[in-house]
Design a protein around this motif. Structure first.
Motif, PDB file in Angstrom:
ATOM      1  N   ALA A   1       0.823  -1.209   0.000  1.00 32.61           N
ATOM      2  CA  ALA A   1       0.000   0.000   0.000  1.00 32.61           C
ATOM      3  C   ALA A   1       0.858   1.260   0.000  1.00 32.61           C
ATOM      4  O   ALA A   1       0.477   2.286  -0.589  1.00 32.61           O
ATOM      5  CB  ALA A   1      -0.932  -0.006   1.206  1.00 32.61           C
ATOM      6  N   ALA A   2       2.007   1.205   0.661  1.00 39.60           N
ATOM      7  CA  ALA A   2       2.875   2.376   0.719  1.00 39.60           C
ATOM      8  C   ALA A   2       3.567   2.651  -0.610  1.00 39.60           C
ATOM      9  O   ALA A   2       3.926   3.795  -0.910  1.00 39.60           O
ATOM     10  CB  ALA A   2       3.922   2.194   1.822  1.00 39.60           C
ATOM     11  N   GLN A   3       3.762   1.614  -1.418  1.00 40.58           N
ATOM     12  CA  GLN A   3       4.451   1.779  -2.699  1.00 40.58           C
ATOM     13  C   GLN A   3       3.610   2.546  -3.699  1.00 40.58           C
ATOM     14  O   GLN A   3       4.098   3.408  -4.422  1.00 40.58           O
ATOM     15  CB  GLN A   3       4.829   0.412  -3.260  1.00 40.58           C
ATOM     16  N   SER A   4       2.307   2.212  -3.754  1.00 38.35           N
ATOM     17  CA  SER A   4       1.417   2.845  -4.729  1.00 38.35           C
ATOM     18  C   SER A   4      -0.019   2.449  -4.421  1.00 38.35           C
ATOM     19  O   SER A   4      -0.258   1.323  -3.970  1.00 38.35           O
ATOM     20  CB  SER A   4       1.768   2.408  -6.157  1.00 38.35           C
ATOM     21  N   PRO A   5      -0.980   3.352  -4.654  1.00 37.48           N
ATOM     22  CA  PRO A   5      -2.382   2.996  -4.441  1.00 37.48           C
ATOM     23  C   PRO A   5      -2.989   2.259  -5.629  1.00 37.48           C
ATOM     24  O   PRO A   5      -4.150   1.849  -5.573  1.00 37.48           O
ATOM     25  CB  PRO A   5      -3.054   4.361  -4.240  1.00 37.48           C
ATOM     26  N   GLU A   6      -2.228   2.076  -6.687  1.00 34.19           N
ATOM     27  CA  GLU A   6      -2.733   1.452  -7.895  1.00 34.19           C
ATOM     28  C   GLU A   6      -2.576  -0.069  -7.853  1.00 34.19           C
ATOM     29  O   GLU A   6      -1.560  -0.578  -7.398  1.00 34.19           O
ATOM     30  CB  GLU A   6      -1.996   1.997  -9.130  1.00 34.19           C
ATOM     31  N   ASP A   7      -3.599  -0.773  -8.341  1.00 34.98           N
ATOM     32  CA  ASP A   7      -3.538  -2.224  -8.527  1.00 34.98           C
ATOM     33  C   ASP A   7      -3.073  -2.936  -7.256  1.00 34.98           C
ATOM     34  O   ASP A   7      -2.232  -3.842  -7.297  1.00 34.98           O
ATOM     35  CB  ASP A   7      -2.602  -2.537  -9.693  1.00 34.98           C
ATOM     36  N   VAL A   8      -3.628  -2.525  -6.131  1.00 39.98           N
ATOM     37  CA  VAL A   8      -3.168  -3.031  -4.837  1.00 39.98           C
ATOM     38  C   VAL A   8      -3.405  -4.533  -4.693  1.00 39.98           C
ATOM     39  O   VAL A   8      -2.549  -5.261  -4.189  1.00 39.98           O
ATOM     40  CB  VAL A   8      -3.867  -2.266  -3.688  1.00 39.98           C
ATOM     41  N   GLY A   9      -4.569  -5.008  -5.146  1.00 41.57           N
ATOM     42  CA  GLY A   9      -4.908  -6.415  -4.957  1.00 41.57           C
ATOM     43  C   GLY A   9      -3.920  -7.365  -5.601  1.00 41.57           C
ATOM     44  O   GLY A   9      -3.389  -8.271  -4.948  1.00 41.57           O
ATOM     45  N   SER A  10      -3.653  -7.166  -6.899  1.00 40.06           N
ATOM     46  CA  SER A  10      -2.765  -8.094  -7.600  1.00 40.06           C
ATOM     47  C   SER A  10      -1.328  -7.973  -7.111  1.00 40.06           C
ATOM     48  O   SER A  10      -0.608  -8.971  -7.009  1.00 40.06           O
ATOM     49  CB  SER A  10      -2.836  -7.856  -9.111  1.00 40.06           C
ATOM     50  N   ARG A  11      -0.880  -6.763  -6.775  1.00 35.93           N
ATOM     51  CA  ARG A  11       0.484  -6.609  -6.274  1.00 35.93           C
ATOM     52  C   ARG A  11       0.645  -7.262  -4.909  1.00 35.93           C
ATOM     53  O   ARG A  11       1.702  -7.817  -4.599  1.00 35.93           O
ATOM     54  CB  ARG A  11       0.854  -5.123  -6.212  1.00 35.93           C
ATOM     55  N   THR A  12      -0.404  -7.202  -4.097  1.00 35.40           N
ATOM     56  CA  THR A  12      -0.343  -7.867  -2.794  1.00 35.40           C
ATOM     57  C   THR A  12      -0.247  -9.376  -2.969  1.00 35.40           C
ATOM     58  O   THR A  12       0.535 -10.045  -2.274  1.00 35.40           O
ATOM     59  CB  THR A  12      -1.581  -7.517  -1.955  1.00 35.40           C
ATOM     60  N   ARG A  13      -1.045  -9.935  -3.887  1.00 33.73           N
ATOM     61  CA  ARG A  13      -0.994 -11.382  -4.115  1.00 33.73           C
ATOM     62  C   ARG A  13       0.400 -11.823  -4.557  1.00 33.73           C
ATOM     63  O   ARG A  13       0.914 -12.839  -4.099  1.00 33.73           O
ATOM     64  CB  ARG A  13      -2.041 -11.790  -5.155  1.00 33.73           C
ATOM     65  N   ARG A  14       1.002 -11.053  -5.460  1.00 38.99           N
ATOM     66  CA  ARG A  14       2.343 -11.429  -5.923  1.00 38.99           C
ATOM     67  C   ARG A  14       3.359 -11.335  -4.790  1.00 38.99           C
ATOM     68  O   ARG A  14       4.250 -12.182  -4.671  1.00 38.99           O
ATOM     69  CB  ARG A  14       2.757 -10.538  -7.098  1.00 38.99           C
ATOM     70  N   ALA A  15       3.232 -10.299  -3.956  1.00 43.41           N
ATOM     71  CA  ALA A  15       4.173 -10.146  -2.849  1.00 43.41           C
ATOM     72  C   ALA A  15       4.014 -11.263  -1.826  1.00 43.41           C
ATOM     73  O   ALA A  15       5.008 -11.797  -1.312  1.00 43.41           O
ATOM     74  CB  ALA A  15       3.962  -8.781  -2.185  1.00 43.41           C
ATOM     75  N   ILE A  16       2.772 -11.649  -1.538  1.00 44.27           N
ATOM     76  CA  ILE A  16       2.524 -12.769  -0.630  1.00 44.27           C
ATOM     77  C   ILE A  16       3.104 -14.047  -1.206  1.00 44.27           C
ATOM     78  O   ILE A  16       3.770 -14.831  -0.510  1.00 44.27           O
ATOM     79  CB  ILE A  16       1.014 -12.933  -0.368  1.00 44.27           C
ATOM     80  N   ARG A  17       2.857 -14.271  -2.499  1.00 44.75           N
ATOM     81  CA  ARG A  17       3.391 -15.472  -3.164  1.00 44.75           C
ATOM     82  C   ARG A  17       4.896 -15.556  -3.026  1.00 44.75           C
ATOM     83  O   ARG A  17       5.448 -16.594  -2.648  1.00 44.75           O
ATOM     84  CB  ARG A  17       3.001 -15.443  -4.649  1.00 44.75           C
ATOM     85  N   ASP A  18       5.586 -14.475  -3.316  1.00 40.88           N
ATOM     86  CA  ASP A  18       7.040 -14.495  -3.261  1.00 40.88           C
ATOM     87  C   ASP A  18       7.538 -14.765  -1.842  1.00 40.88           C
ATOM     88  O   ASP A  18       8.487 -15.533  -1.642  1.00 40.88           O
ATOM     89  CB  ASP A  18       7.602 -13.162  -3.763  1.00 40.88           C
ATOM     90  N   GLN A  19       6.890 -14.151  -0.864  1.00 41.21           N
ATOM     91  CA  GLN A  19       7.345 -14.318   0.518  1.00 41.21           C
ATOM     92  C   GLN A  19       7.089 -15.723   1.038  1.00 41.21           C
ATOM     93  O   GLN A  19       7.971 -16.328   1.665  1.00 41.21           O
ATOM     94  CB  GLN A  19       6.650 -13.288   1.417  1.00 41.21           C
ATOM     95  N   VAL A  20       5.898 -16.267   0.789  1.00 43.25           N
ATOM     96  CA  VAL A  20       5.600 -17.592   1.333  1.00 43.25           C
ATOM     97  C   VAL A  20       6.453 -18.659   0.658  1.00 43.25           C
ATOM     98  O   VAL A  20       6.818 -19.665   1.278  1.00 43.25           O
ATOM     99  CB  VAL A  20       4.095 -17.929   1.219  1.00 43.25           C
ATOM    100  N   ASN A  21       6.808 -18.450  -0.609  1.00 41.08           N
ATOM    101  CA  ASN A  21       7.718 -19.391  -1.254  1.00 41.08           C
ATOM    102  C   ASN A  21       9.124 -19.263  -0.687  1.00 41.08           C
ATOM    103  O   ASN A  21       9.827 -20.259  -0.499  1.00 41.08           O
ATOM    104  CB  ASN A  21       7.743 -19.150  -2.764  1.00 41.08           C
ATOM    105  N   GLN A  22       9.540 -18.041  -0.398  1.00 41.64           N
ATOM    106  CA  GLN A  22      10.890 -17.813   0.115  1.00 41.64           C
ATOM    107  C   GLN A  22      11.082 -18.437   1.491  1.00 41.64           C
ATOM    108  O   GLN A  22      12.140 -19.028   1.776  1.00 41.64           O
ATOM    109  CB  GLN A  22      11.163 -16.313   0.184  1.00 41.64           C
ATOM    110  N   ILE A  23      10.073 -18.329   2.353  1.00 42.16           N
ATOM    111  CA  ILE A  23      10.222 -18.844   3.722  1.00 42.16           C
ATOM    112  C   ILE A  23       9.727 -20.277   3.873  1.00 42.16           C
ATOM    113  O   ILE A  23       9.812 -20.851   4.953  1.00 42.16           O
ATOM    114  CB  ILE A  23       9.492 -17.936   4.734  1.00 42.16           C
ATOM    115  N   GLY A  24       9.187 -20.863   2.787  1.00 41.46           N
ATOM    116  CA  GLY A  24       8.682 -22.236   2.864  1.00 41.46           C
ATOM    117  C   GLY A  24       7.470 -22.361   3.775  1.00 41.46           C
ATOM    118  O   GLY A  24       7.427 -23.250   4.635  1.00 41.46           O
ATOM    119  N   LEU A  25       6.488 -21.488   3.570  1.00 39.77           N
ATOM    120  CA  LEU A  25       5.354 -21.445   4.490  1.00 39.77           C
ATOM    121  C   LEU A  25       4.530 -22.730   4.470  1.00 39.77           C
ATOM    122  O   LEU A  25       4.012 -23.145   5.511  1.00 39.77           O
ATOM    123  CB  LEU A  25       4.455 -20.246   4.172  1.00 39.77           C
TER     124      LEU A  25
END
Length: 321
Positions: free
Chosen positions: A242-266
């Motif tokens: 949300a702090a990066q940009s108010p645009e396209d928040v939903g899809s950017r959040t999904r991608r960020a969650i995806r990258d993080q959960v894969n990185q930490i092996g959630l």
């Protein structure tokens, strides 16, 4: 080669373990087909192949169409399938368990049915979410109060960290755009966590409706598990996006969650956490470790006997059928 209609279900040994899968794959504006044991996603730019057994959760966004054969292979692979609306506020999921044993769901039911053990699990969930605090002796009401305060503090802390205003959590079901960018990001992050939690719970063969904190809903246990990672993963990522940009928040959040959960092996961690919560300390062996099909019959005094045979010769009494 067997036709799709005649091909039998994959055995557990042929499937990828839940902890080793991709957390989720998001697709939109494409058509899903089946090619052997892979799914294909086709759009105007071409076709991609995705091995179905490597998917934890498949998120189907706006404009997706899926064939019966694609759903068949996804179900056989134990992959969760989540239809995500344009605003990402509703989902419908399916898939079969990757665990053929009932030991884990029986352990869950045992702890859920006992009021004292159910409270013990709730306290352990609180301890896992907020390390450094000891919830021993707290009532359910006290747990809820402390949890609410900690989550509010997390929202305020993350807003201050990224430097955006925060006026509290607001969410109108069915209207994703009614919230500000931070609230939209929090909603999108929560939906991702629900999908991951539901897929893991289903894959382990647990009962989604037997919750230890949430209750009264078919996905109560899923909500319990998703909340374990709310303040650690979902909320910080939501505020970063949300702090990066108010645009396209939903899809950017999904991608960020995806990258993080894969990185930490959630996914692997989620599997371990569920087992830790519902398998009593000191229990011998892993109740999900044996992937063979084993069906027994219940006899007296907790004994189990072999199935697939007639036990009339072992019964001394008379039975009038």
């Amino acid at each position: 080669m067997a036709t799709i209609g005649r091909r039998g279900m994959s055995s557990p040994r042929e499937l990828t373990r839940m902890g080793d899968r991709l957390s989720f794959v998001y697709l939109e504006r494409c058509t899903l087909h089946r090619d052997d044991n892979a799914i294909t996603a086709e759009d105007a730019e071409g076709i991609i192949h995705i091995p179905s057994a490597t998917i934890g959760t498949l998120l189907l966004g706006p404009g997706t169409r899926v064939t019966h054969q694609a759903m068949s292979v996804l179900g056989d692979s134990g992959a969760g399938v989540v239809w995500v609306g344009e605003h990402g506020v509703r989902f419908y999921s399916g898939g079969r368990s990757l665990n053929r044993s009932s030991a884990l769901v029986e352990a869950q039911a045992t702890r859920w049915a006992n009021q004292r053990l159910r409270l013990d699990v709730a306290r352990e969930m609180y301890r896992m979410r907020f390390p450094g605090e000891d919830p021993a002796g707290l009532t359910r009401h006290e747990l809820l109060g402390k949890e609410g305060r900690r989550v509010k503090e997390c929202y305020r802390r993350e807003a201050a960290r990224v430097g955006i205003p925060w006026n509290g959590r607001t969410y109108l079901p069915g209207d994703f755009t009614s919230g500000d960018p931070a609230n939209q990001a929090v909603t999108a992050a929560a939906q991702c966590m629900y999908g991951i939690a539901q897929t893991t719970v289903t894959a382990l063969g647990c009962a989604p409706g037997l919750g230890f904190i949430h209750s009264g809903h078919e996905l109560a246990f899923v909500l319990d598990i998703a909340d374990l990672y709310k303040t650690e993963i979902a909320i910080p990522i939501a505020f970063d996006v949300a702090a990066q940009s108010p645009e396209d928040v939903g899809s950017r959040t999904r991608r960020a969650i995806r990258d993080q959960v894969n990185q930490i092996g959630l996914l692997r961690r989620c599997v371990d956490d569920i087992k830790h919560l519902i398998v009593p300390n000191g229990a011998k062996g892993d109740p999900t470790g044996n992937d063979a099909d084993r069906v027994t019959l219940q006899s007296d005094h907790g004994a189990e006997v072999e199935s697939g045979r007639n036990h009339a010769d072992n019964y001394a009494g008379e039975v009038d059928w």
